[in-house]
Each structure stands twice: as C-alpha cells, then as structure tokens.
Design an enzyme around this catalytic site. Structure first.
Site, PDB file in Angstrom:
ATOM      1  N   GLY A   1     -11.011  77.023 -22.457  1.00  0.00           N
ATOM      2  CA  GLY A   1     -10.417  77.562 -21.237  1.00  0.00           C
ATOM      3  C   GLY A   1      -9.075  76.927 -20.911  1.00  0.00           C
TER       4      GLY A   1
ATOM      5  N   GLY B   1      -7.016  74.624 -19.550  1.00  0.00           N
ATOM      6  CA  GLY B   1      -7.133  73.289 -18.967  1.00  0.00           C
ATOM      7  C   GLY B   1      -5.873  72.829 -18.261  1.00  0.00           C
TER       8      GLY B   1
ATOM      9  N   ASP C   1      -5.892  65.875 -17.021  1.00  0.00           N
ATOM     10  CA  ASP C   1      -5.309  65.946 -15.678  1.00  0.00           C
ATOM     11  C   ASP C   1      -4.574  67.253 -15.395  1.00  0.00           C
ATOM     12  OD1 ASP C   1      -2.920  65.665 -17.134  1.00  0.00           O
ATOM     13  OD2 ASP C   1      -2.832  63.500 -16.787  1.00  0.00           O
ATOM     14  N   GLY C   2      -4.575  68.188 -16.371  1.00  0.00           N
ATOM     15  CA  GLY C   2      -3.936  69.492 -16.147  1.00  0.00           C
ATOM     16  C   GLY C   2      -2.420  69.451 -16.113  1.00  0.00           C
TER      17      GLY C   2
ATOM     18  N   ARG D   1       5.323  80.740 -17.740  1.00  0.00           N
ATOM     19  CA  ARG D   1       5.107  81.561 -18.938  1.00  0.00           C
ATOM     20  C   ARG D   1       4.878  83.017 -18.525  1.00  0.00           C
ATOM     21  NH1 ARG D   1       1.240  78.833 -23.361  1.00  0.00           N
ATOM     22  NH2 ARG D   1      -0.425  79.475 -21.948  1.00  0.00           N
TER      23      ARG D   1
ATOM     24  N   ARG E   1      -6.854  86.060 -25.633  1.00  0.00           N
ATOM     25  CA  ARG E   1      -6.762  85.655 -27.046  1.00  0.00           C
ATOM     26  C   ARG E   1      -8.070  85.952 -27.770  1.00  0.00           C
ATOM     27  NH1 ARG E   1      -4.749  80.332 -25.366  1.00  0.00           N
ATOM     28  NH2 ARG E   1      -3.661  81.309 -23.676  1.00  0.00           N
TER      29      ARG E   1
ATOM     30  N   ASP F   1      -8.443  80.206 -30.427  1.00  0.00           N
ATOM     31  CA  ASP F   1      -8.028  80.288 -29.022  1.00  0.00           C
ATOM     32  C   ASP F   1      -6.509  80.297 -28.878  1.00  0.00           C
ATOM     33  OD1 ASP F   1      -8.834  77.512 -29.914  1.00  0.00           O
ATOM     34  OD2 ASP F   1      -7.614  76.970 -28.187  1.00  0.00           O
ATOM     35  N   ASN F   2      -5.786  80.182 -29.985  1.00  0.00           N
ATOM     36  CA  ASN F   2      -4.322  80.261 -29.964  1.00  0.00           C
ATOM     37  C   ASN F   2      -3.806  81.519 -30.660  1.00  0.00           C
ATOM     38  OD1 ASN F   2      -4.217  77.801 -28.644  1.00  0.00           O
ATOM     39  ND2 ASN F   2      -3.951  76.618 -30.501  1.00  0.00           N
TER      40      ASN F   2
END
Length: 591
Positions: free
Chosen positions: A68, A70, A103-104, A161, A168, A253-254
């Site tokens: 997910g 992050g 920590d995102g 972005r 994906r 996931d990419n």
C-alpha cells in the site's frame, strides 16, 4: 491527512505538468507561497478527500503480502482540458494507514530524482506518471543513506505526482490466497465482488473502447483488456531499452495498470553500455538488470494474470501472454532502433543483426550508450578516408578510457573471501546457496580476469582496438545505408530526412546520475537553480543547448547559498550536460 511541514519552499515546478491541471505559472511571490502551502500538504485543496491506496506485490520474486501507499496521499481527481481526468498525489506528505513502521516522509535527494525523471521520461516520449512540483522544508527526518550505520538528518520534501491513475498490477493482488512459498496472503481473499468492481472501473474508465466493444461478454472484455495491457507493457519496456533506462525495482506493485513508467526510486540511465548493468545497488542478485527488464515485465504480467482469476481464466490469459508479449516487444524495439539508426525506408530482416552487432561493438569498446547513438546521425556514406579517421576519433572519444575500465572491472571481493566461497560451493552447496549465488561468483571471476588483462593494456592499444571494432561495424552500417539510397528514385532529400528522424529519436541529454547529483548537492545547500536548469534542459532532450547554463535565480530565495557548495558546483558543472560521466560518478551508489 497530510502532516504539516515547517517553512515549505518550492524547489521547482514543471509548467507543462501543471498545465494538465489548468494551473498557470505563479504570477508572483504570493502565488508561489500559495503553491508551497498546497503542494507541501500544509493546506488542503478545496474538495479534496485524502486517501491511501491498498495494494500487494511480488517483491524481488516473492509475494510480500499487503503493502500500500506508505508515503503517498491521493488527493482526488482534477478534470483537465478536453475532459481528461488526472489523479493527483502528494508523495512524502506523512504517515498513512499503510506506512507500517515508516514515517511516510521522503527526502530532498530522492524527491529531486523522482521529480526530474518523471518529466525527463515524458519529454523523451515514454509513457510515464508526471511530476508537477517539488517542495522542500525545514522539517527533517533521520535516514541511513547507505544502510551502513551512519544516519543523518535530511529535509522532508514532497512531490506532486500526476497520472490518469496510480493503480498497478499489485492492486489486483489484494485477493491472493496464502502464497505457497511465503505463506502471506492479500487482505481481500474471496472478495471477488471487489475484483469485479475494480475491473469494471479500470476498463470502463481507461479502456472505454474495450468496454464498448465487449459490453455483453465480461470474459471477452477482460481478455481484450489483458491483451492490451500486455502489448502496452511490451512497448513500454522496448522504449526503456532504447534509451538505456533501468527502473531498478520492477516489483508487481511498481507496474502501472495503464502501461506507464511508475515509481522512480533507484532508477538509472545507463552510461557505458553494459547489458548486465544493475542501477540499484541493493539488487544483489541482478534480478532487475537492464537486459532482464523485458523478461521480468513478462513475469509480472503472469502474476497479474493469476490475480484476475476467475474473472479471466488462466488458460486464456497465459495464451495471450505467450502469443503477444515477445512479438510486440521485438517488433517495437526493432522499429525504434531503425529510427535511431536512420533506416527510414526499408525494413530488412538483416536489420536485427545490425542492431545486435552495434550493441556488441558498444559493449566491447565500453561505448557511451546515449552519445554513440547521437553521433551516428553525423555519419555519411560519402565519407572520404580522412573523414573516416576524424569520425572514428569522435566515436572512440565516447568509449571508456583505460582508467574508467579499471574502475569498472576492479574486483569487489577480498581474495580470501572469494577463495572461501569457491571452496564452500564445492563442499557445502546448500550453505553456499544461502549466502551467495553462482552468478555473483562467476561475475567476480570475470572481473578478476578482465582487470588482469587491463593491467597489460596501454591506452594506445585500447584506442587502436576500439577503432578497429568501430570501423568493422561502420562498414556494415554503410552497406545498409547504401541499400536505402538505392531503393529511392530521388535520394536528394534522403539524408536530410534520415538525420531529422535520428535527431528526434536519439536524445542529446538524459538524466545521468552525476547530473542529478550535482543538482541535489546544490539544493541541499539552499541553491535550487541547478534543479531548475536541469528541468529546462530535460524538457528539450533532442535539441542542442550547450549555451544553456542558467535559470535566473531569485535573489532573496537563493542568495544565501553556502560558499562550499558553490565551489563544488563550479568544479563539477564545468562538463557540458551531454558529456559522458566524470570518473567520480563511478562512486555514486543509488539504493
């Protein structure tokens, strides 16, 4: 929700990307300050309902379970010009439900790289997510850059972005039952109702022509969708290969569900041509090496196929994958290579061999991938002997020097360690398999052999050898170009057309690691002008821009640049942006 940052400051803005959202260039300091607030996450755009996306993924070949967003926040969709919908995200805006122990946050160096490369790829004509802004701050996080026990404080930075969608392959892996190897499973096992909803959304929104053509048969519709994403992915990777782009982390996931380049992490544009080039220093097995990208993306499509069952039976999707992927990749790769070589009228079977021999010549001479292709447009079938010699000098100047080759092939393992690993491979293969790979050992032995040969070689020997290799290939290229001329009734405009096609397919400027590093070092010292310089350059990658040096600094913003940083920049930026990398660039490590 985005977590606020202390004193956000705009590093750079891509005007072409912001235009997609209907946003013009800031009209002054007040509008720029407003942009800094919105695109740092300090203030929410009206109508925004921030969310984070749940997905899973196969990472380095193994199913990792739930992952997910992050560090990315979905802000919503913007309806742009012509009715196009654009999803916008803030990357690095703080903790999400999927941040796990992190920590995102993202830092300045990685954010500058993602921002610049997103836009560079677009202007190279390669499908990609876009980047609108890069905003840094006085807030800091601690990062261990090389995972070597030397952490340091770095500035929190946020990238805006932009893409039609950030869904994906891994988005569809949330339904995966427990994996037979890792035991991990997706969070939505047996929720086929969600899979149907997602397929309806993806196909109806991003493949409307397929939805329309197969509205009464969902299996046929899903098969047509899978065939299209297979072909898009094959063409995308062919485009990467033709500019020497390495993604670095081609996990499922990419991989974009609409065939875009997505998630710029430890990417790299190849300098010296090496088919086994690995841009990600933490890819120890070379899984995502340059020459493995086509087969890895095919493998990832196989995982997407598994994730679509039962809405698309595996026997149908596997057949599509086998019939379509390799053929589409090879066709697109050869079409693009013909343009790069100026073969614009005839399509001959021998062209594939000519391309292979060119790449092999580049490999054995250590040729700079981008600069060799760019130089080929100045080759002529009418060269007299003196022009040949001049041209060979130009080509060989773009090949690796003896010093560069010695750095590239320097053995990396302690001889005692290598000796122990070789003995272990013989005496205890099971233990050896846990701590090393045969491929790594073979590569080290090859390095030792090459390094030993280089010690016996002089610079003159190397130059003479390189000229011989290039002369052999150019003779073949000349013969092929003459076939083009002979096929035309009017050859007068042929060379002009050929050069025009080549110069619009062979970039002069790419985002080399050393160029990005110069911009990062300046920005870390408060000077954002080099990031803006490089952005402007990459917006015109096919055009001459040697006199292009400065984007005018804002005196108030940039006035306090550290003297030491200015000194580093002055020293390092003397090279033209199109130059092959300086020797210090070989020490750069991206993980």
């Amino acid at each position: 929700r985005p977590a606020p940052l202390s004193r956000p400051r705009l590093v750079a803005m891509s005007l072409p990307a912001m235009a997609l959202l209907g946003l013009p260039e800031p009209g002054g300091a007040a509008e720029e300050a407003e942009a800094e607030l919105y695109f740092s996450g300090n203030r929410l755009l009206a109508g925004s309902e921030p969310a984070a996306h749940c997905y899973c993924g196969h990472q380095f070949g193994s199913f990792a379970g739930q992952l997910g967003d992050g560090a990315a926040l979905y802000l919503g969709e913007v309806l742009g010009a012509g009715g196009r919908r654009w999803e916008i995200q803030l990357k690095g805006a703080g903790v999400t439900p999927f941040s796990r122990q992190a920590d995102g946050r993202k830092v300045l160096r990685s954010s500058i790289r993602e921002f610049l490369c997103s836009e560079a790829m677009f202007h190279l004509g390669i499908p990609t997510t876009r980047a609108g802004t890069c905003v840094t701050s006085d807030s800091t996080v601690i990062r261990d850059v090389f995972y070597d026990g030397n952490p340091k404080r770095e500035k929190c930075t946020v990238v805006l972005r932009i893409a039609p969608t950030f869904l994906r392959f891994g988005s569809f892996e949330i339904f995966k039952p427990p994996d037979e190897y890792t035991g991990r499973k997706g969070p939505s096992v047996n929720r086929n109702d969600i899979r149907i909803q997602m397929l309806d959304y993806v196909i109806g929104t991003f493949y409307p022509e397929i939805q329309e053509a197969y509205s009464d048969n969902s299996i046929q519709r899903n098969a047509a969708f899978f065939k299209e994403i297979t072909k898009r992915t094959a063409r995308l990777v062919a485009e990467w290969q033709c500019v020497g782009f390495c993604h670095g982390v081609l996990n499922t996931d990419n991989m974009s569900i609409v065939g875009l380049t997505i998630d710029y992490g430890p990417f790299g544009f190849m300098d010296r041509y090496d088919p086994e080039h690995v841009c990600n220093a933490s890819d120890n097995t070379g899984r995502y090496a340059y020459n493995k990208q086509p087969e890895i993306c095919k493998w990832n499509l196989g995982k997407l196929a598994e994730a679509l069952v039962p809405e698309l039976p595996l026997e149908i999707s596997e057949l599509i994958l086998e019939e379509e992927y390799d053929a589409e990749f090879e066709k697109h790769f050869l079409q693009k290579m013909r343009k790069k070589l100026g073969l614009i009228h005839l399509e001959l079977e021998e062209d594939s061999k000519l391309v292979s021999e060119l790449l092999e010549t580049m490999h054995v001479t250590g040729g700079d991938f981008t600069n060799i292709f760019y130089l080929l447009s100045s080759f002529s079938v009418d060269f007299d002997p003196s022009r040949w010699e001049d041209y060979l000098e130009k080509l060989t100047s773009q090949c690796a020097s003896l010093e560069e080759l010695k750095v590239a092939f320097k053995p990396q393992m302690d001889p005692r360690q290598l000796s122990m690993m070789l003995m272990l491979a013989q005496s205890n293969p099971q233990l050896f398999a846990l701590i090393g790979t045969k491929a790594n050992i073979n590569k080290e032995l090859e390095r030792i052999e090459q390094f030993s040969k280089l010690q016996q070689l002089t610079a003159d020997d190397l130059l003479s050898r390189n000229k011989r290799h290039w002369k052999e290939w150019l003779e073949k290229y000349k013969v092929r170009l003459q076939k083009e001329v002979e096929s035309l009734s009017n050859a007068d405009t042929w060379n002009t057309d050929r050069v025009k096609v080549m110069n619009s397919n062979n970039p002069k400027y790419i985002l080399r690691n050393y160029i990005a590093q110069n911009a990062i070092e300046a920005a870390e010292n408060g000077d954002f002008s080099e990031v803006r310089n490089v952005l402007k350059l990459l917006e015109n990658p096919f055009q001459e821009a040697e006199d292009f040096r400065e984007v005018k600094k804002d005196a108030k913003e940039e006035g306090a640049t550290a003297a030491a940083a200015a000194c580093v920049q002055e020293t390092r930026s003397r090279l033209p942006y199109c130059s092959k990398p300086p020797l210090w660039a070989s020490e750069l490590s991206v993980t």
